[in-house]
Scaffold this active site. Structure first.
Site, PDB file in Angstrom:
ATOM      1  N   ARG A 191       1.018  -1.399  -0.143  1.00 32.79           N
ATOM      2  CA  ARG A 191      -0.001  -0.162   0.156  1.00 32.79           C
ATOM      3  C   ARG A 191       0.758   1.282   0.250  1.00 32.79           C
ATOM      4  O   ARG A 191       0.746   2.278   0.968  1.00 32.79           O
ATOM      5  CB  ARG A 191      -0.973  -0.182   1.331  1.00 32.79           C
ATOM      6  CG  ARG A 191      -1.905  -1.110   1.302  1.00 32.79           C
ATOM      7  CD  ARG A 191      -2.972  -0.972   0.154  1.00 32.79           C
ATOM      8  NE  ARG A 191      -3.847  -2.045   0.326  1.00 32.79           N
ATOM      9  CZ  ARG A 191      -3.929  -3.201   0.034  1.00 32.79           C
ATOM     10  NH1 ARG A 191      -2.808  -3.867  -0.603  1.00 32.79           N
ATOM     11  NH2 ARG A 191      -4.943  -4.060   0.266  1.00 32.79           N
TER      12      ARG A 191
ATOM     13  N   SER B 209     -10.570  -0.814   4.158  1.00 26.47           N
ATOM     14  CA  SER B 209      -9.578  -1.228   5.551  1.00 26.47           C
ATOM     15  C   SER B 209      -9.142   0.174   5.849  1.00 26.47           C
ATOM     16  O   SER B 209      -8.428   0.981   5.143  1.00 26.47           O
ATOM     17  CB  SER B 209      -8.410  -1.900   5.003  1.00 26.47           C
ATOM     18  OG  SER B 209      -8.721  -3.225   4.526  1.00 26.47           O
TER      19      SER B 209
ATOM     20  N   GLU C 218      -4.490   3.268   6.671  1.00 24.88           N
ATOM     21  CA  GLU C 218      -4.362   3.209   5.420  1.00 24.88           C
ATOM     22  C   GLU C 218      -4.757   4.244   4.560  1.00 24.88           C
ATOM     23  O   GLU C 218      -4.447   4.720   3.543  1.00 24.88           O
ATOM     24  CB  GLU C 218      -4.893   1.979   4.697  1.00 24.88           C
ATOM     25  CG  GLU C 218      -4.967   1.755   3.359  1.00 24.88           C
ATOM     26  CD  GLU C 218      -5.451   0.673   2.880  1.00 24.88           C
ATOM     27  OE1 GLU C 218      -5.289  -0.590   3.360  1.00 24.88           O
ATOM     28  OE2 GLU C 218      -6.225   0.623   1.671  1.00 24.88           O
TER      29      GLU C 218
END
Ligand code: FAD
Ligand code: EPU
Length: 347
Positions: A165, A235, A331
């Protein structure tokens, strides 16, 4: 020209958390030229700006005092090579449309990344991933524009610094740059990625790219909240990557925590599992809540304001740190009235 401007309108339909905040102006752009023109106007009048795709990885904390540029720069070019298809895709195309399009064309390999919201540009910035595949596995290059001098820079995949990510586009090339296109390579020889969660859904004899696509769509529809019902950004936190020493400590009191060994020896563990184990009893702040079927997802049940979502995230972060001594890193990107800010940092 080529732009569609909206003044002081709510961003509610332009961020998947469905947060009802406004911007000074919202401008949809369809060409690189209009993107540059807007940047120049913002720069000369000292007005902040932010580029968004589908707003599926952001949390706006308050009304934005600048210009929100919605990237709708679209187009796909295809080149055939002996062993692969090369696709050059403009950054405002939708990722999930691309996956469907490639399957229709008979180009197989993107099916594991089915149904991920967002645009192509953001997919590269975020190095999206799911079910054993990451954007970096198919990326050839990412094209950026330096908005100040209008120079186009091609960053080949080895220089993109892709990791979980993360990519160079979240660091070195933030302010004053925009991702305008990506190049991906799809091999003609199909290599299925067939992971554990798919075993239950597909008969190995029936395995095909369409079957993998179908079953991943099914899993995601079963597990993830429907965006039309509950606002969310997928998420909220990343899965923590911890040292072997910390992993031993965690495994010593619980052996069934899902984990994934990393190439450098560190260990990625499931944040959803940690949140599940903490056993938050029906915790919610106003309409901000933990999604029952996937505990890593925070939802806006109806009218949550961003402060409530943030408060809930802080409670989760502090609780997990206290109980497991593990820091959950967000995130998503946080945006205040003048731009992106770092929040919920490790203390
Ligand atoms: P946005 O939220 O619009 O933008 C994200 C960031 O990128 C912002 O900081 C923005 O300023 C910047 N940005 C956007 N476009 C540009 C550009 N052209 N140039 C420069 N900067 C830009 N992610 C996964 O990896 N795997 C999943 O399985 C997954 N599942 C999800 C499921 C749901 C239900 C939701 C809501 C989200 C999920 N996500 C997942 C997260 C999200 O979809 C991805 O991060 C996606 O890539 C974000 O795309 P976006 O266009 O909406 O980005
Ligand atoms: N689990 C729990 N409780 C839950 C959910 C999951 O204990 O509420 C445990 C289960 O044991 C499960 C394991 O955690 O087997 C893994 O769960 P899941 O398959 O849902 O994956 P994840 O690690 O929670 C990651 C990505 C998702 C991506 C899926 C599928 C991150 C932060 N999230 O979730 O991406 O779709 O894997 O590959 O890495 C996103 O980035 O926004 C996102 C949704």
């Amino acid at each position: 020209m080529y732009t569609n401007q909206i003044y002081q309108k709510s961003l509610k339909d332009l961020n998947t958390f469905s947060i009802d905040i406004t911007a000074k102006k919202i401008i949809f752009v369809q060409t690189i030229k209009s993107l540059i023109d807007i940047y120049k106007k913002c720069n000369s009048s000292h007005v902040p700006y932010i580029i968004l795709g589908e707003g599926s990885n952001v949390l706006f904390l308050e009304n934005y005092k600048g210009i929100v540029i919605i990237n709708r720069i679209k187009g796909i070019r295809i080149k055939e090579k002996n062993n692969a298809w090369l696709l050059h895709i403009l950054s405002g195309e939708k990722w999930s449309d691309l996956v469907k399009y490639t399957l229709k064309m008979g180009f197989f390999g993107l099916e594991n990344l089915a149904l991920i919201p967002g645009c192509i540009g953001s997919a590269a910035i975020q190095n999206i991933g799911a079910y054993g595949l990451e954007f970096k596995n198919i990326c050839q290059y990412v094209d950026l524009i330096s908005l100040k001098d209008e120079k186009i820079i091609r960053i080949t995949k080895n220089l993109c610094k892709f990791s979980y990510r993360d990519s160079i586009f979240k660091h070195k090339y933030q302010e004053g740059y925009a991702v305008i296109a990506v190049g991906i390579k799809i091999l003609k020889k199909w290599n299925p990625i067939f992971l554990k969660p798919l075993f239950k859904k597909i008969n190995i004899i029936k395995i095909s790219p369409y079957e993998i696509y179908r079953s991943i769509c099914q899993i995601r529809k079963e597990k993830l909240p429907n965006l039309n019902k509950y606002g969310n950004a997928g998420s909220f936190f990343k899965n923590p990557i911890i040292s072997q020493k910390d992993a031993k400590r965690i495994f010593s009191f619980n052996t069934n925590i899902p984990y994934y060994l990393q190439v450098d020896g560190s260990i990625k563990i499931s944040a959803a599992w940690l949140i599940e184990k903490y056993n938050f009893k029906n915790v919610h702040i106003g309409d901000a809540a933990i999604y029952k079927k996937q505990k890593l997802i925070l939802i806006n049940r109806k009218k949550a304001n961003p402060k409530e979502i943030l408060k809930l995230a802080q409670i989760i972060q502090k609780s997990i740190l206290k109980k497991f001594k593990i820091y959950l890193e967000p995130e998503i990107d946080f945006i205040n009235s003048s731009g992106k800010i770092k929040l919920l940092k490790k203390i």
